[in-house]
Design an enzyme around this catalytic site. Sequence first.
Site, PDB file in Angstrom:
ATOM      1  NE  ARG A 397      21.840  37.483  13.088  1.00 17.17           N
ATOM      2  CZ  ARG A 397      20.457  37.854  13.367  1.00 17.17           C
ATOM      3  NH1 ARG A 397      20.275  38.757  14.152  1.00 17.17           N
ATOM      4  NH2 ARG A 397      19.457  37.256  12.934  1.00 17.17           N
ATOM      5  CD  GLU A 430      21.701  34.632  11.111  1.00 16.51           C
ATOM      6  OE1 GLU A 430      20.360  34.720  11.191  1.00 16.51           O
ATOM      7  OE2 GLU A 430      22.196  35.554  11.628  1.00 16.51           O
ATOM      8  CG  HIS A 709      11.220  34.116  17.625  1.00 16.89           C
ATOM      9  ND1 HIS A 709      12.442  34.167  17.666  1.00 16.89           N
ATOM     10  CD2 HIS A 709      10.734  32.983  18.060  1.00 16.89           C
ATOM     11  CE1 HIS A 709      13.051  32.911  17.948  1.00 16.89           C
ATOM     12  NE2 HIS A 709      12.185  32.258  18.299  1.00 16.89           N
TER      13      HIS A 709
END
Length: 743
Positions: A397, A430, A709
């Site tokens: 990220r 993740e 989201h």
Amino acid sequence: MFHRDKVPVAPYVHHLTENTVCTLLSSCEEEGDYSALVRVIGRVFSNAESLMKSFRKDEHNATENLDSTDVDKQSEETSEAMGASSAAAGEGASNMSDPCEVTVDICAVRRVYDRLLTIDQVEAALVNAIIYLTPNMELDLEYLDVYDTNPDYLNIFIIVMENSNLHSPEYLEVALPQFCKAMSKLPVAALARLSRVWSKYDLPHIRRMMETFQQLITFTVVSNEYDGENLVNDDETVVAATQCLKVVFYASIQAGDVNVEHNDDDEDDSESDELTLHEMLGEEQLYKKGPRVDPLEKELGVRPLDSIKPLIPFEDFINESLNEVVEMDKDFTFFKVNAETKFSFQTCPFILNVVTKNQGLYYDNRIRMYSERRLTALYSMVQGQQPNPYLKLKVRRDHIIDDALVRLEMISMENPSDLKKQLFVEFEGEQGVDEGGVSKEFFQLVLEEIFNPDIGMFTYDDETKLFWFNSSSLENEAQYTLVGLVLGLAIYNNCILDVHFPMVVYRKLLGKKGTYLDLSDSHPALFQSLKELLEYTGNVETDMMLTFQISHTDLFGSPVLHDLKEDGEQIPVTKENRQEFVDLYTDYILNTSVERQFKAFKKGFQMVTKESPLKYLFRPEEVEMLICGSRKLDFEALEKTTDYDGGYSKDSQIIKDFWETIHSFGEEQKRLFLQFTTGTDRAPVGGLGKLKMIIAKNGSDTDRLPTSHTCFNALLLPEYSSKEKLKERLLKAITYAKGFGML
């Protein structure tokens, strides 16, 4: 013996002129009997040679009687053109010196129709004559090359199409379908000439012809049932009418504002001589390279991409009834594989809407993805490796740009065909399977970083809210290639991006250079200044004090001087050279100053899209819609397709309150809500109904704001105690969550 009443006798007329018709009409009106006129009209309009010789320009001013010797003499004169082929070729050459020049007097034809179409018996004679005439014409064109022998054969089509009643029911059943089939058999050179002739007509006449063919397509489609066995592609009438409509489509482009120059010549169409695995497997048809070129487009030397503004809007050529019945999976196969034997509507993309064309692109993308997976499996069997059917990206990220750049650059060098596989993104450390949501989040994060003004790759205009390439950017080409790749991957993976470019970017991607008119949305202030310069009526040189040296600011706000011509500082802008100044200034701003950046950007885009039919099927504004979505927002459709979770249903009171609140919002608030929930303020291709939004319960009454989201189009909504509180909390959330204040 018995006596019959005297009936007017029709003189034997070999062909018609305006005078002949007027004289006959006067005679019939006196007698109160139109049978003589009906017989003459029926005879001439049902005979190709007679009709071809009718209403000639050279006879328009000739005063003639209905004496048969006069008629025969005229007939002999005109038939000389039909004699030896050398004579025909000579006449053809004189006609073709100006492609818009024809021997038929169109104004005379229109005046004749104005008088004839008021008489019912004549109308019936015209319908029957066309029914009798057209099958013979179809055979003549298919087997005898009549147009090549005598280009005046085109007169027949020009004369028949001047009939303003062709769209009425009596023609739609038989006469017009047969006429369209005959017209579709004309060679490409004849269709191009017809298109050029029609492009000189005024708007009402071109629109009437467009509506005539559209009416026939719609009438035929709604009168029939189509299914997997009985495809609309096999309906001869619909196919022929669509091919005729194409002639009007190109006439409309030529009649509007068009620019066939300013093309980008860096198109790399080099073909490798190496035998591909597709060819070894006999699948080269399905995956053949290179863009298609429409034969009519090639003959005319004009493309839809060259159109600045057509006479009739592009949207008017779309036939919605046809779009509802065309089966794009079958049509795609015809487009790619059976092009010689089967008709594909993708060869006439103007008639298809973006949703239908997007389906064609979807099948192309999916078949390529499937193909790449198959080949991967085949290679791995040979090399003993595990097949990898996806384009896998593993990124961190906090290093998303670097990681994506390195991985995609490596793939593009080692195996560029991997870019056509389905994207599968994994964020390091993740858990989660990429079912589309993770890819969408990846796209959002990459774009957010790349378009960050602090990086300086793009400049942002507060007035237009659009980005443009920074000509003094310090970033290397690879960063721009990544942006192009991301746009291409988004199309390939059916993902809408929140990017804001002016339309000239999409025109340049499809092969046009930026021109003065493109400045109107990319650089509106500059456009206005240059427009004032071009329109200025005073003394340009003394009043404006401009030279061919211009100044602009670099990345750090410092002025940079640039000579548009050698020694530009010494060359004043005058009334005589101001157009050259404007053209050079525009070319510098939109093309040469950003050439390095744009070339890299386009290279990335083409890595993914080069072999797809994207360039052939879509216009620049449609490519923008594929990448960014549609501006049309239908929240009723969104409400119907939304799913609920966590204990909510469409009957929950808060959900009823929620939709009442959303529908009461103004346009700007609705866009903010969409941005907040999905990451973009536009609808996907096909409308908001295609968006799978989820509203999930996020606890009981609270002062917390709703959250979202965006990568899953999910709104997390607490169960507020009142409609007023819901509205207040929602408005606060969507107003202050600018950009990525979402989860």
